[in-house]
Design an enzyme around this catalytic site. Structure first.
Site, PDB file in Angstrom:
ATOM      1  N   GLN A  14     -29.786 -13.488 -58.418  1.00 54.39           N
ATOM      2  CA  GLN A  14     -30.080 -13.710 -59.928  1.00 54.39           C
ATOM      3  C   GLN A  14     -30.397 -13.891 -60.879  1.00 54.39           C
ATOM      4  OE1 GLN A  14     -33.623 -11.831 -57.172  1.00 54.39           O
ATOM      5  NE2 GLN A  14     -34.861 -12.945 -59.144  1.00 54.39           N
ATOM      6  N   CYS A  22     -42.075 -14.078 -59.722  1.00 58.48           N
ATOM      7  CA  CYS A  22     -40.187 -13.769 -59.538  1.00 58.48           C
ATOM      8  C   CYS A  22     -39.310 -13.936 -60.453  1.00 58.48           C
ATOM      9  CB  CYS A  22     -39.898 -15.258 -58.939  1.00 58.48           C
ATOM     10  SG  CYS A  22     -37.945 -14.877 -58.424  1.00 58.48           S
ATOM     11  N   LEU A  23     -38.922 -12.442 -60.824  1.00 54.37           N
ATOM     12  CA  LEU A  23     -37.630 -12.688 -62.298  1.00 54.37           C
ATOM     13  C   LEU A  23     -37.958 -13.519 -62.741  1.00 54.37           C
ATOM     14  CD1 LEU A  23     -37.244  -8.617 -61.429  1.00 54.37           C
ATOM     15  CD2 LEU A  23     -39.129  -9.450 -62.140  1.00 54.37           C
ATOM     16  N   HIS A  47     -33.711 -15.835 -52.007  1.00 58.17           N
ATOM     17  CA  HIS A  47     -32.423 -16.253 -53.190  1.00 58.17           C
ATOM     18  C   HIS A  47     -31.345 -16.005 -52.723  1.00 58.17           C
ATOM     19  CE1 HIS A  47     -35.154 -16.126 -56.998  1.00 58.17           C
ATOM     20  NE2 HIS A  47     -36.086 -14.365 -55.737  1.00 58.17           N
ATOM     21  N   HIS A  73     -38.926 -12.947 -49.438  1.00 56.01           N
ATOM     22  CA  HIS A  73     -38.673 -13.021 -50.774  1.00 56.01           C
ATOM     23  C   HIS A  73     -36.958 -12.809 -51.352  1.00 56.01           C
ATOM     24  CE1 HIS A  73     -39.918 -14.431 -55.270  1.00 56.01           C
ATOM     25  NE2 HIS A  73     -38.768 -13.748 -55.408  1.00 56.01           N
ATOM     26  N   GLU A  74     -36.291 -11.942 -50.942  1.00 54.68           N
ATOM     27  CA  GLU A  74     -34.705 -11.602 -51.448  1.00 54.68           C
ATOM     28  C   GLU A  74     -33.503 -12.702 -50.752  1.00 54.68           C
ATOM     29  OE1 GLU A  74     -36.920  -9.425 -54.798  1.00 54.68           O
ATOM     30  OE2 GLU A  74     -35.468 -10.037 -54.397  1.00 54.68           O
ATOM     31  N   GLY A 103     -37.699  -5.655 -56.428  1.00 57.32           N
ATOM     32  CA  GLY A 103     -36.881  -6.188 -55.891  1.00 57.32           C
ATOM     33  C   GLY A 103     -35.979  -7.491 -56.727  1.00 57.32           C
TER      34      GLY A 103
END
Ligand SMILES: O=C(O)C[C@@H](Cc1ccccc1)[C@H](O)SCc1ccccc1
Ligand SMILES: [Zn+2]
Length: 171
Positions: free
Chosen positions: A49, A90-91, A136, A132-133, A44
């Protein structure tokens, strides 16, 4: 490829604005985000981000990485009270993984890349990932749910990982 902001970059705390119209520029951003997500081995990626503060999420949970999903102006509604723990990553917080509790059945209302309505009930990893997204887009990072000590350790870990990547890049 788009650069991914790393925790604790304050830009990650920006609240994303709704998308008014799916312009050609936004379609380009969508394909750039999908390419960036695959390159980073994510499932994702939220526009926040990559420092674009609009309500846009891309995801691909498929095995062959050939079924990307796009969610524009998403709204997520939990459908169960009970929360389940999931080992999240998480990226934007590389090499940090820890348990986060979330409802594991939610309703997603959004628009897709063609402006068509999405209205689905999802469970499991898809439900975890979309929440989670969504976080963000609201300036929330999964480490915010962890203890102060774990947040400090996460900051130190990210600093170390970024130094190593810099060295690798420089060689
Ligand atoms: O938003 C991101 O940074 C991508 C996240 C998405 C995600 C977080 C937690 C749980 C599921 C998905 C990840 O970096 S994608 C990498 C990954 C893949 C499977 C499970 C956990 C993390
Ligand atoms: Zn993330």
């Amino acid at each position: 490829l788009l650069p991914i902001l790393s925790y604790p970059d304050p830009r990650l705390r920006t609240i994303a604005k709704p998308v008014k119209e799916v312009t050609a520029e936004i379609k380009t951003l969508i394909s750039d985000m999908i390419e960036t997500m695959y390159d980073a081995q994510g499932i994702g990626l939220a526009a926040s981000q990559v420092d674009r503060h609009i309500q846009l999420i891309v995801m691909d949970l498929s095995e062959d990485k050939n079924a990307p999903r796009v969610f524009i102006n998403p709204k997520v509604t939990p459908l169960v009270e009970e929360k389940q723990p999931y080992e999240e990553g998480c990226l934007s917080v590389p090499d940090v993984y820890d348990k986060v509790e979330r409802p594991n059945k939610v309703r997603i209302e959004a628009l897709d890349e063609n402006g068509d309505v999405i209205d689905e009930v999802v469970e499991g990893l898809l439900a975890v990932c979309i929440q989670h997204e969504m976080d963000h887009l609201n300036g929330v990072i999964f480490v915010d749910y962890l203890s102060r000590l774990k947040q400090t350790r996460a900051r130190d870990k990210v600093r170390k990982v970024l130094k190593i990547r810099e060295k690798q890049g420089a060689q």
